[in-house]
Design an enzyme around this catalytic site. Structure first.
Site, PDB file in Angstrom:
ATOM      1  N   TRP A  72      -0.318 -56.831   8.068  1.00 63.27           N
ATOM      2  CA  TRP A  72      -1.253 -56.191   9.306  1.00 63.27           C
ATOM      3  C   TRP A  72      -2.214 -55.231   8.422  1.00 63.27           C
ATOM      4  O   TRP A  72      -1.740 -54.331   7.787  1.00 63.27           O
ATOM      5  CB  TRP A  72      -0.061 -55.643   9.980  1.00 63.27           C
ATOM      6  CG  TRP A  72      -0.954 -54.784  11.093  1.00 63.27           C
ATOM      7  CD1 TRP A  72      -1.646 -55.018  12.197  1.00 63.27           C
ATOM      8  CD2 TRP A  72      -0.749 -53.253  11.424  1.00 63.27           C
ATOM      9  NE1 TRP A  72      -2.249 -53.940  12.788  1.00 63.27           N
ATOM     10  CE2 TRP A  72      -1.520 -52.869  12.267  1.00 63.27           C
ATOM     11  CE3 TRP A  72      -0.031 -52.336  10.779  1.00 63.27           C
ATOM     12  CZ2 TRP A  72      -1.780 -51.408  12.715  1.00 63.27           C
ATOM     13  CZ3 TRP A  72      -0.158 -50.885  11.217  1.00 63.27           C
ATOM     14  CH2 TRP A  72      -1.106 -50.671  11.958  1.00 63.27           C
ATOM     15  N   GLY A  73      -3.419 -55.352   8.950  1.00 59.78           N
ATOM     16  CA  GLY A  73      -4.326 -54.412   8.476  1.00 59.78           C
ATOM     17  C   GLY A  73      -5.417 -54.929   7.542  1.00 59.78           C
ATOM     18  O   GLY A  73      -4.941 -55.605   6.431  1.00 59.78           O
ATOM     19  N   ASN A  74      -6.677 -54.412   7.564  1.00 56.55           N
ATOM     20  CA  ASN A  74      -7.752 -54.581   6.554  1.00 56.55           C
ATOM     21  C   ASN A  74      -7.287 -53.884   5.235  1.00 56.55           C
ATOM     22  O   ASN A  74      -7.768 -54.234   4.218  1.00 56.55           O
ATOM     23  CB  ASN A  74      -9.062 -54.195   7.052  1.00 56.55           C
ATOM     24  CG  ASN A  74      -9.374 -53.013   6.680  1.00 56.55           C
ATOM     25  OD1 ASN A  74     -10.316 -52.921   5.769  1.00 56.55           O
ATOM     26  ND2 ASN A  74      -9.044 -51.921   7.392  1.00 56.55           N
ATOM     27  N   ASP A  75      -6.472 -53.113   5.334  1.00 54.26           N
ATOM     28  CA  ASP A  75      -5.958 -52.141   4.199  1.00 54.26           C
ATOM     29  C   ASP A  75      -4.846 -52.826   3.463  1.00 54.26           C
ATOM     30  O   ASP A  75      -4.427 -52.597   2.475  1.00 54.26           O
ATOM     31  CB  ASP A  75      -5.364 -50.649   4.635  1.00 54.26           C
ATOM     32  CG  ASP A  75      -4.392 -50.545   5.572  1.00 54.26           C
ATOM     33  OD1 ASP A  75      -4.188 -51.714   6.304  1.00 54.26           O
ATOM     34  OD2 ASP A  75      -4.209 -49.570   5.969  1.00 54.26           O
ATOM     35  N   SER A  85     -10.960 -55.679  18.505  1.00 58.14           N
ATOM     36  CA  SER A  85     -10.222 -54.730  17.491  1.00 58.14           C
ATOM     37  C   SER A  85     -11.259 -54.388  16.554  1.00 58.14           C
ATOM     38  O   SER A  85     -11.684 -55.054  15.665  1.00 58.14           O
ATOM     39  CB  SER A  85      -9.057 -55.393  16.807  1.00 58.14           C
ATOM     40  OG  SER A  85      -8.736 -55.095  15.576  1.00 58.14           O
TER      41      SER A  85
HETATM   42  N1  LIG Z   1      -4.298 -49.570   8.897  1.00 59.66           N
HETATM   43  C1  LIG Z   1      -4.814 -50.459   9.680  1.00 59.66           C
HETATM   44  C2  LIG Z   1      -5.139 -50.296  11.098  1.00 59.66           C
HETATM   45  C3  LIG Z   1      -5.078 -51.366  11.794  1.00 59.66           C
HETATM   46  C4  LIG Z   1      -5.084 -50.984  13.350  1.00 59.66           C
HETATM   47  O1  LIG Z   1      -4.672 -49.917  13.681  1.00 59.66           O
HETATM   48  N2  LIG Z   1      -5.173 -52.061  14.199  1.00 59.66           N
HETATM   49  C5  LIG Z   1      -5.161 -51.662  15.795  1.00 59.66           C
HETATM   50  C6  LIG Z   1      -6.144 -52.519  16.653  1.00 59.66           C
HETATM   51  S1  LIG Z   1      -7.592 -52.221  16.282  1.00 59.66           S
HETATM   52  C7  LIG Z   1      -3.561 -51.893  15.806  1.00 59.66           C
HETATM   53  O2  LIG Z   1      -3.108 -53.191  15.848  1.00 59.66           O
HETATM   54  N3  LIG Z   1      -2.766 -51.017  16.192  1.00 59.66           N
HETATM   55  C8  LIG Z   1      -1.277 -51.267  16.411  1.00 59.66           C
HETATM   56  C9  LIG Z   1      -0.459 -50.017  15.813  1.00 59.66           C
HETATM   57  O3  LIG Z   1      -1.234 -49.146  15.516  1.00 59.66           O
HETATM   58  O4  LIG Z   1       0.440 -50.318  15.793  1.00 59.66           O
HETATM   59  C10 LIG Z   1      -6.285 -51.226   8.695  1.00 59.66           C
HETATM   60  O5  LIG Z   1      -6.750 -50.509   8.085  1.00 59.66           O
HETATM   61  O6  LIG Z   1      -6.582 -52.294   9.254  1.00 59.66           O
END
Ligand SMILES: N[C@@H](CCC(=O)N[C@@H](CS)C(=O)NCC(=O)O)C(=O)O
Length: 198
Positions: free
Chosen positions: A181-184, A14
């Site tokens: 959930w998410g680095n944000d 990921s």
């Molecule tokens: N907005 C999140 C996005 C994180 C993301 O899209 N992660 C993916 C894996 S790389 C995921 O788990 N997606 C699931 C989804 O979109 O529901 C961030 O900034 O981290």
């Protein structure tokens, strides 16, 4: 008493997890918190929850490429989208489960750096051997340990635990009863760690 542990569910496949991995220890240190690195299989969480990888939705996939590069520039870290994607992360995660707890974060960062910045296919045992060797560890012994039934069970148990606790994507963090959930979500996590949000 304030919560001082950040549980970090990560899968090396990921990209947002790679970004988070570049930041999480610094964030934790700011608050005197410890990071518990928990490898899990994101694909199984997608299956169990009916979710799907965002890049399989064309409009989301297109956005995601730009978003990832902006985050990398914001953090000042390299990110090169790999030529092999998605990658078979299973062995890299089993290796994590074969390591002592204190080494799991070191491995997570090393293997994700190889994949997300150097375009190395971490689904290949030879690539994993090199990354292990760069850390000064015994690659043959570790790759053999990664095949132990107890190690495989640990990855399965982490994945089952993640799903049972509501994980549907990555990176996912838990601080006490809060899931993020998410680095944000770092801004919210910091508010919780600082005691500004209960
Ligand atoms: N907005 C999140 C996005 C994180 C993301 O899209 N992660 C993916 C894996 S790389 C995921 O788990 N997606 C699931 C989804 O979109 O529901 C961030 O900034 O981290």
């Amino acid at each position: 008493m304030r919560e001082r542990t950040i549980e970090f569910f990560w899968d090396s496949a990921s990209p947002y997890t790679y970004l988070a991995a570049t930041q999480i220890e610094t964030l934790a240190a700011r608050h005197g918190a410890a990071v518990v690195w928990k490898p899990f299989l994101l694909g199984k969480a997608f299956e169990a929850t009916g979710n799907r990888p965002p890049a399989t939705i064309p409009a989301k996939g297109k956005y995601l490429f730009q978003d990832l590069q902006l985050w990398a520039r914001y953090y000042g870290v390299p990110l090169r989208f790999p030529s092999v994607f998605p990658v078979a992360s299973l062995t890299s995660l089993r290796i994590a489960c074969a390591l002592p707890d204190a080494d799991v974060g070191v491995w997570a960062r090393a293997v994700m750096t190889a994949y997300w910045t150097r375009d190395q296919d971490i689904g290949q045992p030879e690539v994993l051997k090199n990354v292990i060797g760069e850390l000064g560890w015994d690659a043959d012994a570790l790759l053999a340990r990664a095949q132990d039934p107890a190690v495989k069970d640990k990855l399965r148990a982490n994945t089952d635990e993640a799903i049972a606790r509501g994980v549907f994507g990555a990176p996912t963090f838990f601080i006490g009863h809060h899931m993020f959930w998410g680095n944000d979500r770092f801004v919210l996590m910091e508010a919780v760690l600082a005691g500004r949000l209960g």
